[in-house]
Design an enzyme around this catalytic site. Structure first.
Site, PDB file in Angstrom:
ATOM      1  CG  ASP A  44     -38.186  55.601 -10.059  1.00 16.40           C
ATOM      2  OD1 ASP A  44     -38.167  55.982 -10.253  1.00 16.40           O
ATOM      3  OD2 ASP A  44     -39.439  55.714  -9.695  1.00 16.40           O
ATOM      4  N   GLY A  45     -35.605  51.676 -10.845  1.00 17.89           N
ATOM      5  CA  GLY A  45     -35.109  50.605 -10.960  1.00 17.89           C
ATOM      6  C   GLY A  45     -33.517  50.411 -10.844  1.00 17.89           C
ATOM      7  CG  ASN A  70     -40.142  51.192  -3.538  1.00 22.05           C
ATOM      8  OD1 ASN A  70     -39.618  52.505  -2.911  1.00 22.05           O
ATOM      9  ND2 ASN A  70     -39.940  50.750  -4.693  1.00 22.05           N
ATOM     10  CG  ASP A  80     -54.610  38.591  -2.237  1.00 18.88           C
ATOM     11  OD1 ASP A  80     -55.349  37.942  -1.665  1.00 18.88           O
ATOM     12  OD2 ASP A  80     -55.490  39.522  -3.614  1.00 18.88           O
ATOM     13  CB  THR A 112     -44.537  56.941  -4.150  1.00 22.96           C
ATOM     14  OG1 THR A 112     -43.630  56.488  -4.072  1.00 22.96           O
ATOM     15  CG2 THR A 112     -45.312  58.365  -3.619  1.00 22.96           C
ATOM     16  CB  ALA A 113     -43.733  51.767  -4.674  1.00 19.08           C
ATOM     17  CE1 TYR A 114     -49.426  45.454  -4.696  1.00 17.42           C
ATOM     18  CE2 TYR A 114     -47.544  44.181  -3.406  1.00 17.42           C
ATOM     19  CZ  TYR A 114     -48.650  44.055  -3.962  1.00 17.42           C
ATOM     20  OH  TYR A 114     -49.428  42.898  -4.204  1.00 17.42           O
ATOM     21  CB  ALA A 115     -47.366  51.706   0.192  1.00 21.38           C
TER      22      ALA A 115
END
Length: 372
Positions: free
Chosen positions: A105-106, A194, A224, A235-238
């Site tokens: 994905d990067g 993203n 935080d 679908t990533a950090y979230a």
């Protein structure tokens, strides 16, 4: 409704198809760095594009400095035919017709970073680890690429966020940021695929961040930090922070707190057309830090603000099958979404009921109560 002006027009995602107005001539190939397993597919792909399709192939100049790649005999024969660019120095706008990514994905996030305005269609091959955004397999790349170059493909338009940082004392208009300002990007403007993350950095204190929507104060985030993401970023950090997963075709912006010190602060979804403003609260004990798709990390001081809108320039990603099938396949393969043992049907349990043992009756009672 009688008034036709009040009827909502809903676009069918399947109507988004790849259309070439002229045959693509130039292709940018992006490969995963520091991964020896990608070298052979990279050489094979580039050689095929040059020899079979007579395309002009662009690569990053750093690729030619790869020691292991230069040891490949086949690569030495095609090395001089490649056109190179340097990230941060050369502008690729209107020079590339088509992008091919080899890796995870990067590589797609990097392609998005390279094109801060209009992005050429992107075809991503899964040669990385997770591969949530890379639906193609490399086994039969010739057949798949030929089909795409002939215009036989569906598209997913992945929206991006335009992020503009305003420093304290900097002159600016207080009016809502015009989405068309994407056409004249400022030096402090960044487009992300993203998410943009605002966090407390190395400070031991809670973040205290004020959140505004279209100029109206909404709430303060004590925790935080805060994630502002696209549907692609859902679908990533979230997702790791407890947000819902949203299909990339949904026009929306997600706002997700990171470990909020509140039992009632749930993630929210707002319309894609709004402007979000994030600033360090005057009562905050510390500053905040912001990063854009995991890059360009910088500090936000008291009086600084970050304004986020949906960009008019999405990333057109080519589908392996279609928008719906690709997304659910990614959920299943990448995140093992809704993986569970199947409930047994009553026929399979008939032998248990016939035995009449106390253990069996207890088990059946438990099934009725809990296995729904």
């Amino acid at each position: 409704m009688k008034n036709s002006a009040m009827v909502m027009q809903i676009q069918d995602p399947a109507s988004q198809r790849l259309t070439w107005y002229k045959p693509p001539l130039t292709v940018l190939v992006i490969k995963k760095v520091s991964d020896a397993s990608v070298l052979a597919p990279f050489v094979q792909l580039v050689d095929w594009l040059l020899q079979e399709k007579n395309m002009v192939v662009w690569v990053e100049s750093a690729v030619l400095e790869d020691v292991h790649l230069n040891e490949e005999v086949k690569f030495k024969a095609i090395r001089e035919k490649l056109v190179t660019f340097k990230d941060g120095r050369d502008d690729l706008t209107d020079r590339i017709d088509f992008i091919v990514c080899l890796g995870g994905d990067g590589t797609l996030l990097y392609a998005s970073q390279l094109f801060q305005q209009s992005v050429p269609p992107v075809m991503a091959f899964h040669l990385g680890s997770l591969g949530f955004l890379t639906p193609f397999r490399f086994d039969n790349f010739e057949e798949q690429l030929t089909s795409v170059l002939e215009g036989h493909a569906a598209l997913t338009l992945r929206s991006r966020l335009r992020c503009v940082t305003h420093r304290k004392g900097e002159k600016r208009q207080e009016a809502k940021v015009d989405a068309n300002a994407d056409a004249r990007p400022a030096a402090n403007s960044i487009l992300v695929l993203n998410e943009v993350v605002i966090d407390r950095g190395p400070s031991p204190y809670l973040s205290n961040i004020d959140l505004f929507l279209d100029g109206k104060y909404i709430t303060s985030v004590q925790g935080d930090g805060l994630i502002v993401s696209t549907p692609t970023g859902s679908t990533a950090y979230a997702a790791a922070a407890g947000a819902s997963m949203i299909h990339p075709s949904v026009p929306a912006i997600m706002v997700t707190p990171i470990c909020p010190h509140s039992l009632s602060f749930r993630p929210i979804v707002v319309p894609a057309g709004v402007e979000l403003k994030v600033s360090v609260s005057p009562e905050s004990r510390n500053t905040s830090w912001v990063s854009f798709d995991g890059r360009n990390r910088q500090e936000l001081f008291h009086g600084d603000s970050l304004r986020v809108t949906t960009s008019i320039y999405p990333v057109p990603c080519i589908c392996a099958q279609d928008q719906i099938s690709d997304w659910f396949a990614s959920l299943a393969d990448g995140l093992h979404w809704n993986v569970r043992k199947r409930q047994k049907c009553l026929d399979e349990l008939s032998d248990l009921t016939a035995s009449g043992s106390e253990d069996t009756l207890d088990e059946m009672e438990n099934l009725k109560l809990y296995d729904i």
